[in-house]
Every structure is written in C-alpha cells, then in structure tokens.
Design an enzyme around this catalytic site. Sequence first.
Site, PDB file in Angstrom:
ATOM      1  N   CYS A   1      -2.080  -3.315   7.221  1.00 42.07           N
ATOM      2  CA  CYS A   1      -1.682  -2.921   8.525  1.00 42.07           C
ATOM      3  C   CYS A   1      -1.738  -1.567   9.413  1.00 42.07           C
ATOM      4  O   CYS A   1      -2.315  -0.852   8.569  1.00 42.07           O
ATOM      5  CB  CYS A   1      -0.187  -3.785   8.404  1.00 42.07           C
ATOM      6  SG  CYS A   1       0.276  -2.371   8.200  1.00 42.07           S
TER       7      CYS A   1
ATOM      8  N   GLU B   1       0.798  -1.646   0.138  1.00 42.54           N
ATOM      9  CA  GLU B   1      -0.276   0.203  -0.267  1.00 42.54           C
ATOM     10  C   GLU B   1       0.576   1.779   0.237  1.00 42.54           C
ATOM     11  O   GLU B   1       0.296   2.614  -0.678  1.00 42.54           O
ATOM     12  CB  GLU B   1      -0.951   0.003   1.108  1.00 42.54           C
ATOM     13  CG  GLU B   1      -1.730  -1.173   1.363  1.00 42.54           C
ATOM     14  CD  GLU B   1      -0.751  -2.368   1.832  1.00 42.54           C
ATOM     15  OE1 GLU B   1      -0.368  -2.769   1.482  1.00 42.54           O
ATOM     16  OE2 GLU B   1      -2.353  -2.913   2.695  1.00 42.54           O
TER      17      GLU B   1
ATOM     18  N   CYS C   1      -0.010   1.546   6.827  1.00 45.03           N
ATOM     19  CA  CYS C   1      -0.977   1.857   6.209  1.00 45.03           C
ATOM     20  C   CYS C   1      -2.422   2.228   6.340  1.00 45.03           C
ATOM     21  O   CYS C   1      -2.173   2.833   4.892  1.00 45.03           O
ATOM     22  CB  CYS C   1      -1.073  -0.204   4.683  1.00 45.03           C
ATOM     23  SG  CYS C   1       0.769  -1.068   4.578  1.00 45.03           S
TER      24      CYS C   1
HETATM   25  N1  LIG Z   1      -1.385  -4.702   3.840  1.00 40.32           N
HETATM   26  C1  LIG Z   1       0.226  -5.282   3.918  1.00 40.32           C
HETATM   27  N2  LIG Z   1      -0.278  -6.004   5.505  1.00 40.32           N
HETATM   28  C2  LIG Z   1       1.522  -6.052   5.829  1.00 40.32           C
HETATM   29  N3  LIG Z   1       2.027  -7.059   6.567  1.00 40.32           N
HETATM   30  C3  LIG Z   1       3.587  -6.937   6.431  1.00 40.32           C
HETATM   31  N4  LIG Z   1       3.492  -7.137   4.963  1.00 40.32           N
HETATM   32  C4  LIG Z   1       2.325  -5.791   4.791  1.00 40.32           C
HETATM   33  C5  LIG Z   1       1.878  -5.273   3.812  1.00 40.32           C
HETATM   34  O1  LIG Z   1       2.888  -5.021   2.632  1.00 40.32           O
HETATM   35  N5  LIG Z   1       0.625  -5.121   3.135  1.00 40.32           N
END
Ligand SMILES: Nc1nc2[nH]cnc2c(=O)[nH]1
Length: 173
Positions: A100, A72, A103
């Site tokens: 997460c 993201e 993001c």
């Molecule tokens: N949504 C999301 N969760 C993650 N958790 C670890 N890396 C990522 C990622 O790139 N995107």
Amino acid sequence: MNDIDTPDAAAHAAPGQAALDAKWLARAIDLATLNVSQGGGPFGAVIVRDGELIAEGQNRVTANLDPTAHAEVTAIRAACQAVGDFSLAGMTLYTSCEPCPLCLSASLWARLARVVFAADRDDAARGGFDDREFYELFARDRATWGMAVEAVRPENAPEPFDAWLALEARTDY
Ligand SMILES: Nc1nc2[nH]cnc2c(=O)[nH]1
C-alpha cells in the site's frame, strides 16, 4: 506457485532470479495465510540480502492496536534491528501483496533495492482492504478527501530544519 515471470519482472531479473523470487514469495504468502489463523491480517513479507533471509514480518494491526503494523513495515523494522542499520540498501522485500502507499513509502525510506509482490491491489480490495482506494486518493486533489489535510504556517515552522542543518554531526537519512 505464483507466476511472477512476467515480461516486466524478466526485464529486471537476473537469470535464475525468477526461481529465487518464487521461493521467497512462497514464504511471504505462507506467512500471510498463517497469520490469519494467528489473529493477524492476511499479509506477510520477507527481506532478503544476497540470497539470505534477513527478517520476516506479518500484519499485526489489530493484534497490536497499531494501524502502521503492516507486514512490510514489521519486516522492515525487524530487518533494521537485525542488521543494526536504518538503511536496507541492496536488499529485496518480498511481500504477499502489493505494498500500500504506506508500505511503499517505508520501502523507499528504507532504501530497499527491490520490492517484489504476489497479489495485487485488486486482490486486496476483494479482501476488504483499502490499498487501491488509497492509491486512487493520492491521485486526487486533497480537497476531495474525507480527511482534512491543512497547512498552517507559523513563523517558526522552518526552525527545526535550521536546527538540523546547523548540526554538523547529524546523521543524514
Ligand atoms: N500490502 C499490504 N497491504 C495492506 N493493507 C492493509 N494491511 C496491509 C498489509 O499489511 N500489507
């Protein structure tokens, strides 16, 4: 295909939006799966404005030695470069997995209008990713965290904000 036509999604989506959402989510999932074979993590994202693809992103954490290079975030960075703006107001982020906290915060800072995700934090946990754990952490007192977060307040701590507020030509974001 993902069944994203939940009552919750339907409440926020215009007619025909479900099919468009499915199309862009499918692209995000494809990017995520492709990324696994290209040395990246299993996450992909796209940013769309008025039905037009603005940018794509894939997780490059281990490939770029960058813990912030979530799919993201890379999509947000690419979209900002593509449109020449730090605001993505009015745009939609489609991501292969629930954002997460990092993001989600980046999405808020980017002023995105909508975030649509496919897999959820439980799927991520099954894959060995800490997304769910971090959400749980934020709901707990910081004193219980494994990482110390400490406020130290020297006298001049607010000084940068005074400088900022005194700057007439500042660019607010
Ligand atoms: N949504 C999301 N969760 C993650 N958790 C670890 N890396 C990522 C990622 O790139 N995107």
